[in-house]
Design an enzyme around this catalytic site. Structure first.
Site, PDB file in Angstrom:
ATOM      1  N   HIS A  40       0.966  -1.172  -0.064  1.00 27.36           N
ATOM      2  CA  HIS A  40       0.037  -0.043   0.068  1.00 27.36           C
ATOM      3  C   HIS A  40       0.979   1.156  -0.108  1.00 27.36           C
ATOM      4  O   HIS A  40       0.618   2.338  -0.657  1.00 27.36           O
ATOM      5  CB  HIS A  40      -0.848   0.029   1.243  1.00 27.36           C
ATOM      6  CG  HIS A  40      -2.103  -1.161   1.239  1.00 27.36           C
ATOM      7  ND1 HIS A  40      -3.366  -0.774   0.736  1.00 27.36           N
ATOM      8  CD2 HIS A  40      -1.929  -2.444   1.391  1.00 27.36           C
ATOM      9  CE1 HIS A  40      -3.993  -1.892   0.976  1.00 27.36           C
ATOM     10  NE2 HIS A  40      -3.325  -2.867   1.244  1.00 27.36           N
ATOM     11  N   ASP A  73      -5.359   6.518   1.649  1.00 25.80           N
ATOM     12  CA  ASP A  73      -5.540   5.134   1.385  1.00 25.80           C
ATOM     13  C   ASP A  73      -6.937   4.965   1.892  1.00 25.80           C
ATOM     14  O   ASP A  73      -7.360   4.945   2.743  1.00 25.80           O
ATOM     15  CB  ASP A  73      -4.598   4.154   1.971  1.00 25.80           C
ATOM     16  CG  ASP A  73      -4.491   2.503   1.583  1.00 25.80           C
ATOM     17  OD1 ASP A  73      -5.938   2.134   1.337  1.00 25.80           O
ATOM     18  OD2 ASP A  73      -3.504   2.123   1.181  1.00 25.80           O
TER      19      ASP A  73
END
Length: 467
Positions: free
Chosen positions: A21, A119
């Site tokens: 990520h 995110d």
């Protein structure tokens, strides 16, 4: 924190803590920075320390810790993964608010924080943006557009709302999602397991975001992007690879960022340099997937069965699962001249190397994008969740790889793995795959080139922030 007077705008970037990520958002941050945007990246203390060991590679980005996982505990602390997420939200949200307010108080009117890009897994970040007020929001999805669209009807079902669009399965004959045995995220209640409920939280507050960002490019997922754009302000801004692998516009940008293990770079590259063009099988299942002993044994025997050389990434947690007869033939990480087994590899440099003929992959989204962007055919061996969707697209939509058949336990046999490797390396289907990967490689570069579809999306975001 350095002065920001010469920047067009200031953006705070909040990645999820994991390697898969963090790195795409770090690459996106470097791209924004190269266009005159000031970036402050907020993450855990352990990530901040790891990244700053190579601080010279990220000189244009400020790193700020908003959660001390070294003191208060990461995923291995009491409460496990769920406990970490709860602590990160409670402490991280307060510290992120303080960080943004501190920047605002110390900045002149032209260089205060204009946007928070977070995110999508960190859905609480949108509440932070609302509390500090008057800043734009961008939700960054680190999975493919197709997987996110596949999850959207489940989100609607979970919250009892009518989908704005019909299911994506009506466009593509998508496989069912495989649910892995992951750390518990709560009680097994309701129609969806805790891990799915957690993934579906990515959709929380999407309607409030100014942009929904994807590490993809328009040509690659055109039909899905067009479908999703009727619901959200979707902006594909990928591929998020270091510039040296795409357009070379960002000077000296050849570092991906954070690695969970130190790569054996010198050993890998020296060994690959000794091999013929397209003669090596590269095998890696990423940082998160964990193969069982049976599957590792089948892969090992398939590699010994092949006439081709191989470079295999076997994480420290999986070394004991290698079959004895295979380990007996490994000396100093080498299996004679035929194979090299390492704990970690510099994957981008490996995939770009001319000796690589195919990539045996779990089809995590980063690995899939890297293979496509660097023109390498894939033997797709997905393990769970979005990997199943990615593998389907690899074989049936993009035609850049083959998905081996598995048994009732999800294990792929050595003969089947060997068959797929041989087909890509030497078969007629492999020739078609080579042509397709070359086409997608060119389109990936075109997307991020100046004036390309992804580059235009980035410029649109910057123009709005600077207006």
């Amino acid at each position: 924190m350095e002065e920001t007077n010469n920047y067009k705008a200031h953006i705070v970037v909040l990645p999820y803590h994991g390697q898969g990520h963090l790195n795409p958002m770090l690459q996106f941050s470097k791209r924004l920075s190269s266009k005159g945007i000031k970036i402050t990246l907020a993450t855990t203390l352990s990530n901040t320390k790891s990244i700053q060991e190579d601080a010279s590679l990220f000189a244009s980005i400020d790193f700020e810790s908003i959660y001390d996982d070294l003191t208060h505990g990461g995923v291995a602390a009491p409460g496990g993964f769920k406990g970490f997420l709860d602590r990160f939200e409670a402490v991280g949200s307060r510290n992120l608010i303080d960080l943004i307010k501190r920047i605002q108080d110390s900045s002149d009117g032209n260089n205060c924080v204009k946007c928070l890009i977070y995110d999508a897994n960190i859905s609480w970040a949108s509440n932070v943006a609302n509390e500090v007020g008057n800043i734009a929001m961008g939700a960054f999805f680190t999975q493919s557009c197709a997987f996110v669209a596949q999850c959207y009807p489940m989100h609607c079902d979970l919250f009892g709302v009518s989908p704005s669009m019909g299911p994506l399965a009506s466009i593509f004959d998508l496989p069912e999602l495989h649910i892995p045995n992951l750390p518990s995220l709560g009680a097994e209640t309701g129609c969806y397991p805790p891990i799915i409920r957690y993934i579906l939280r990515q959709f929380d507050n999407c309607e409030k975001a100014d942009w929904i960002l994807f590490n993809s490019f328009h040509h690659l997922e055109e039909e899905v992007i067009n479908w999703m754009s009727k619901i959200w302000p979707v902006r594909p801004i990928g591929p998020t690879l270091p510039s040296i692998y795409l357009d070379n516009r960002v000077k000296d940008d050849n570092n991906y960022g954070f690695n969970i293990h130190k790569p054996n770079t010198e050993t890998c590259m020296k060994w690959l340099d000794s091999k013929k063009t397209r003669s090596v099988i590269y095998i890696s299942f990423g940082s998160a997937a964990s193969l069982n002993a049976d599957q590792i044994s089948e892969i090992a025997n398939a590699l010994l069965q092949s006439k081709n050389s191989f470079l295999w990434v076997v994480k420290p947690s999986e070394e004991d699962k290698l079959p004895a007869h295979f380990k007996d033939r490994i000396k100093n990480c080498f299996y004679s001249d035929k194979g090299l087994v390492v704990k970690w590899a510099p994957q981008l440099a490996v995939l770009r190397h001319g000796s690589i003929g195919c990539f045996v992959s779990h089809c995590g989204w980063n690995s899939t994008m890297e293979a496509i962007s660097l023109g390498v055919g894939v033997v797709a061996m997905p393990q769970f969740l979005d990997q199943m969707t990615n593998a389907y697209f690899v074989e049936h939509i993009w035609h850049v790889g083959i998905n081996p058949k598995t048994d009732e336990n999800g294990c792929c046999a050595r003969d089947e793995i060997h068959r797929c490797i041989e087909e890509i390396m030497h078969g007629e289907r492999g020739e078609v795959i080579k042509k397709n990967v070359a086409r997608w490689k060119a389109l990936a570069k075109e997307a991020i080139d100046e004036g390309g579809s992804s580059d235009k999306c980035i410029d649109e975001i910057i123009a709005r922030l600077c207006s």
